[in-house]
Design a protein around this motif. Structure first.
Motif, PDB file in Angstrom:
ATOM      1  N   GLY A 142       0.783  -1.237   0.000  1.00 44.37           N
ATOM      2  CA  GLY A 142       0.000   0.000   0.000  1.00 44.37           C
ATOM      3  C   GLY A 142       0.811   1.281   0.000  1.00 44.37           C
ATOM      4  N   GLY A 143       2.063   1.217  -0.432  1.00 41.46           N
ATOM      5  CA  GLY A 143       2.893   2.411  -0.434  1.00 41.46           C
ATOM      6  C   GLY A 143       2.632   3.363  -1.584  1.00 41.46           C
ATOM      7  N   ILE A 144       2.075   2.869  -2.674  1.00 45.25           N
ATOM      8  CA  ILE A 144       1.867   3.727  -3.842  1.00 45.25           C
ATOM      9  C   ILE A 144       0.876   4.854  -3.557  1.00 45.25           C
ATOM     10  CG2 ILE A 144       0.979   3.776  -6.230  1.00 45.25           C
ATOM     11  CD1 ILE A 144       2.455   1.082  -6.630  1.00 45.25           C
ATOM     12  N   PRO A 145      -0.287   4.592  -2.941  1.00 48.38           N
ATOM     13  CA  PRO A 145      -1.182   5.714  -2.638  1.00 48.38           C
ATOM     14  C   PRO A 145      -0.539   6.757  -1.721  1.00 48.38           C
ATOM     15  CG  PRO A 145      -2.358   3.637  -2.425  1.00 48.38           C
ATOM     16  CD  PRO A 145      -0.910   3.298  -2.633  1.00 48.38           C
ATOM     17  N   VAL A 146       0.281   6.303  -0.792  1.00 51.18           N
ATOM     18  CA  VAL A 146       0.967   7.234   0.118  1.00 51.18           C
ATOM     19  C   VAL A 146       1.953   8.094  -0.663  1.00 51.18           C
ATOM     20  CG1 VAL A 146       2.535   7.379   2.095  1.00 51.18           C
ATOM     21  CG2 VAL A 146       0.680   5.701   2.094  1.00 51.18           C
ATOM     22  N   LEU A 147       2.718   7.463  -1.541  1.00 50.93           N
ATOM     23  CA  LEU A 147       3.674   8.221  -2.346  1.00 50.93           C
ATOM     24  C   LEU A 147       2.966   9.240  -3.231  1.00 50.93           C
ATOM     25  CD1 LEU A 147       6.173   5.401  -3.326  1.00 50.93           C
ATOM     26  CD2 LEU A 147       6.675   7.394  -1.896  1.00 50.93           C
ATOM     27  N   VAL A 148       1.858   8.850  -3.834  1.00 52.71           N
ATOM     28  CA  VAL A 148       1.117   9.784  -4.687  1.00 52.71           C
ATOM     29  C   VAL A 148       0.564  10.935  -3.852  1.00 52.71           C
ATOM     30  CG1 VAL A 148      -0.881  10.067  -6.216  1.00 52.71           C
ATOM     31  CG2 VAL A 148       0.608   8.082  -6.477  1.00 52.71           C
ATOM     32  N   GLU A 149       0.096  10.651  -2.642  1.00 50.36           N
ATOM     33  CA  GLU A 149      -0.412  11.720  -1.770  1.00 50.36           C
ATOM     34  C   GLU A 149       0.697  12.708  -1.409  1.00 50.36           C
ATOM     35  OE1 GLU A 149      -2.614  12.416   2.517  1.00 50.36           O
ATOM     36  OE2 GLU A 149      -2.598  10.419   1.652  1.00 50.36           O
ATOM     37  N   VAL A 150       1.870  12.203  -1.052  1.00 49.03           N
ATOM     38  CA  VAL A 150       2.991  13.098  -0.751  1.00 49.03           C
ATOM     39  C   VAL A 150       3.377  13.860  -2.008  1.00 49.03           C
ATOM     40  CG1 VAL A 150       5.422  13.211  -0.048  1.00 49.03           C
ATOM     41  CG2 VAL A 150       3.829  11.696   1.166  1.00 49.03           C
TER      42      VAL A 150
ATOM     43  N   CYS B 280       7.694   2.721 -11.716  1.00 46.11           N
ATOM     44  CA  CYS B 280       7.164   2.705 -13.081  1.00 46.11           C
ATOM     45  C   CYS B 280       8.142   2.130 -14.085  1.00 46.11           C
ATOM     46  CB  CYS B 280       6.758   4.111 -13.504  1.00 46.11           C
ATOM     47  SG  CYS B 280       5.189   4.636 -12.809  1.00 46.11           S
ATOM     48  N   THR B 281       9.428   2.363 -13.878  1.00 44.58           N
ATOM     49  CA  THR B 281      10.403   1.889 -14.862  1.00 44.58           C
ATOM     50  C   THR B 281      10.692   0.403 -14.727  1.00 44.58           C
ATOM     51  OG1 THR B 281      12.248   2.585 -13.464  1.00 44.58           O
ATOM     52  CG2 THR B 281      11.517   4.116 -15.183  1.00 44.58           C
ATOM     53  N   THR B 282      10.256  -0.197 -13.634  1.00 46.00           N
ATOM     54  CA  THR B 282      10.575  -1.612 -13.429  1.00 46.00           C
ATOM     55  C   THR B 282       9.354  -2.518 -13.430  1.00 46.00           C
ATOM     56  OG1 THR B 282      10.545  -1.313 -11.032  1.00 46.00           O
ATOM     57  CG2 THR B 282      12.671  -1.088 -12.145  1.00 46.00           C
ATOM     58  N   SER B 283       8.148  -1.954 -13.381  1.00 44.43           N
ATOM     59  CA  SER B 283       6.958  -2.797 -13.319  1.00 44.43           C
ATOM     60  C   SER B 283       5.762  -2.100 -13.955  1.00 44.43           C
ATOM     61  CB  SER B 283       6.632  -3.132 -11.853  1.00 44.43           C
ATOM     62  OG  SER B 283       5.357  -3.733 -11.760  1.00 44.43           O
ATOM     63  N   GLY B 284       5.240  -2.699 -15.007  1.00 44.67           N
ATOM     64  CA  GLY B 284       4.030  -2.170 -15.626  1.00 44.67           C
ATOM     65  C   GLY B 284       2.852  -2.189 -14.674  1.00 44.67           C
ATOM     66  N   ARG B 285       2.782  -3.221 -13.847  1.00 45.16           N
ATOM     67  CA  ARG B 285       1.677  -3.326 -12.879  1.00 45.16           C
ATOM     68  C   ARG B 285       1.734  -2.181 -11.877  1.00 45.16           C
ATOM     69  NH1 ARG B 285       0.834  -6.315  -7.858  1.00 45.16           N
ATOM     70  NH2 ARG B 285       3.015  -6.920  -7.969  1.00 45.16           N
ATOM     71  N   PHE B 286       2.926  -1.921 -11.342  1.00 42.93           N
ATOM     72  CA  PHE B 286       3.057  -0.822 -10.385  1.00 42.93           C
ATOM     73  C   PHE B 286       2.807   0.525 -11.064  1.00 42.93           C
ATOM     74  CE2 PHE B 286       6.136  -3.491  -7.631  1.00 42.93           C
ATOM     75  CZ  PHE B 286       5.070  -4.124  -7.020  1.00 42.93           C
ATOM     76  N   CYS B 287       3.232   0.646 -12.314  1.00 47.69           N
ATOM     77  CA  CYS B 287       2.998   1.889 -13.047  1.00 47.69           C
ATOM     78  C   CYS B 287       1.501   2.127 -13.238  1.00 47.69           C
ATOM     79  CB  CYS B 287       3.724   1.852 -14.381  1.00 47.69           C
ATOM     80  SG  CYS B 287       3.780   3.465 -15.164  1.00 47.69           S
ATOM     81  N   ASN B 288       0.766   1.080 -13.569  1.00 45.42           N
ATOM     82  CA  ASN B 288      -0.691   1.216 -13.683  1.00 45.42           C
ATOM     83  C   ASN B 288      -1.305   1.636 -12.363  1.00 45.42           C
ATOM     84  OD1 ASN B 288      -0.923   0.630 -16.395  1.00 45.42           O
ATOM     85  ND2 ASN B 288      -1.068  -1.566 -16.051  1.00 45.42           N
ATOM     86  N   MET B 289      -0.790   1.109 -11.263  1.00 44.86           N
ATOM     87  CA  MET B 289      -1.294   1.497  -9.940  1.00 44.86           C
ATOM     88  C   MET B 289      -1.026   2.984  -9.685  1.00 44.86           C
ATOM     89  SD  MET B 289      -0.108  -1.901  -7.812  1.00 44.86           S
ATOM     90  CE  MET B 289      -0.597  -1.311  -6.198  1.00 44.86           C
ATOM     91  N   VAL B 290       0.164   3.448 -10.069  1.00 50.32           N
ATOM     92  CA  VAL B 290       0.510   4.869  -9.905  1.00 50.32           C
ATOM     93  C   VAL B 290      -0.462   5.734 -10.699  1.00 50.32           C
ATOM     94  CG1 VAL B 290       2.265   6.605 -10.451  1.00 50.32           C
ATOM     95  CG2 VAL B 290       2.950   4.433  -9.393  1.00 50.32           C
ATOM     96  N   LEU B 291      -0.719   5.353 -11.944  1.00 55.06           N
ATOM     97  CA  LEU B 291      -1.637   6.129 -12.785  1.00 55.06           C
ATOM     98  C   LEU B 291      -3.058   6.103 -12.238  1.00 55.06           C
ATOM     99  CD1 LEU B 291      -0.287   5.125 -16.294  1.00 55.06           C
ATOM    100  CD2 LEU B 291       0.092   7.269 -15.054  1.00 55.06           C
ATOM    101  N   GLN B 292      -3.493   4.948 -11.721  1.00 56.76           N
ATOM    102  CA  GLN B 292      -4.840   4.831 -11.150  1.00 56.76           C
ATOM    103  C   GLN B 292      -5.009   5.697  -9.912  1.00 56.76           C
ATOM    104  OE1 GLN B 292      -5.403   0.620 -10.605  1.00 56.76           O
ATOM    105  NE2 GLN B 292      -5.822   0.273 -12.767  1.00 56.76           N
TER     106      GLN B 292
END
Length: 103
Positions: free
Chosen positions: A32-40, A60-72
């Motif tokens: 669950g770190g991605i939502p926290v990073l996006v909030e910061v 994003c540069t190492t995982s398409g799945r994580f990149c999609n989560m960042v965009l979402q």
């Protein structure tokens, strides 16, 4: 300076460092770190934003799945804002994040 803000900046700096290794990226993405990073990235201090951007770039540069989560999580509007008004490090990182060819 608000002591809590300083702790957030330090915590995000740790996450940015963790994002440079595979185990760290997996932990950030799976726990669950991605939502926290996006909030910061949206609401944090200049230092917090640049560290959050660095961590998000690693994800994003190492995982398409994580990149999609960042965009979402809605990272595109703050990316554009940081690329226009951020620190030199934050501006460069946000511009890289906006280039899908770097992922």
């Amino acid at each position: 300076m608000d002591p809590a803000a300083g702790m957030v900046d330090k915590a995000v700096a740790v996450l940015a460092n963790l994002a440079t290794i595979p185990e760290g990226r997996n932990a950030i993405g799976q726990e669950g770190g991605i939502p926290v990073l996006v909030e910061v990235f949206e609401l944090g201090s200049a230092r917090g934003k640049e560290n959050a951007a660095a961590a998000l770039l690693q994800l994003c540069t190492t995982s398409g799945r994580f990149c999609n989560m960042v965009l979402q999580e809605g990272a595109v509007p703050p990316l554009v804002a940081l690329s226009q008004t951020g620190t030199p490090r934050g501006t460069g990182t946000s511009e890289l994040l906006q280039e899908p060819t770097t992922w």
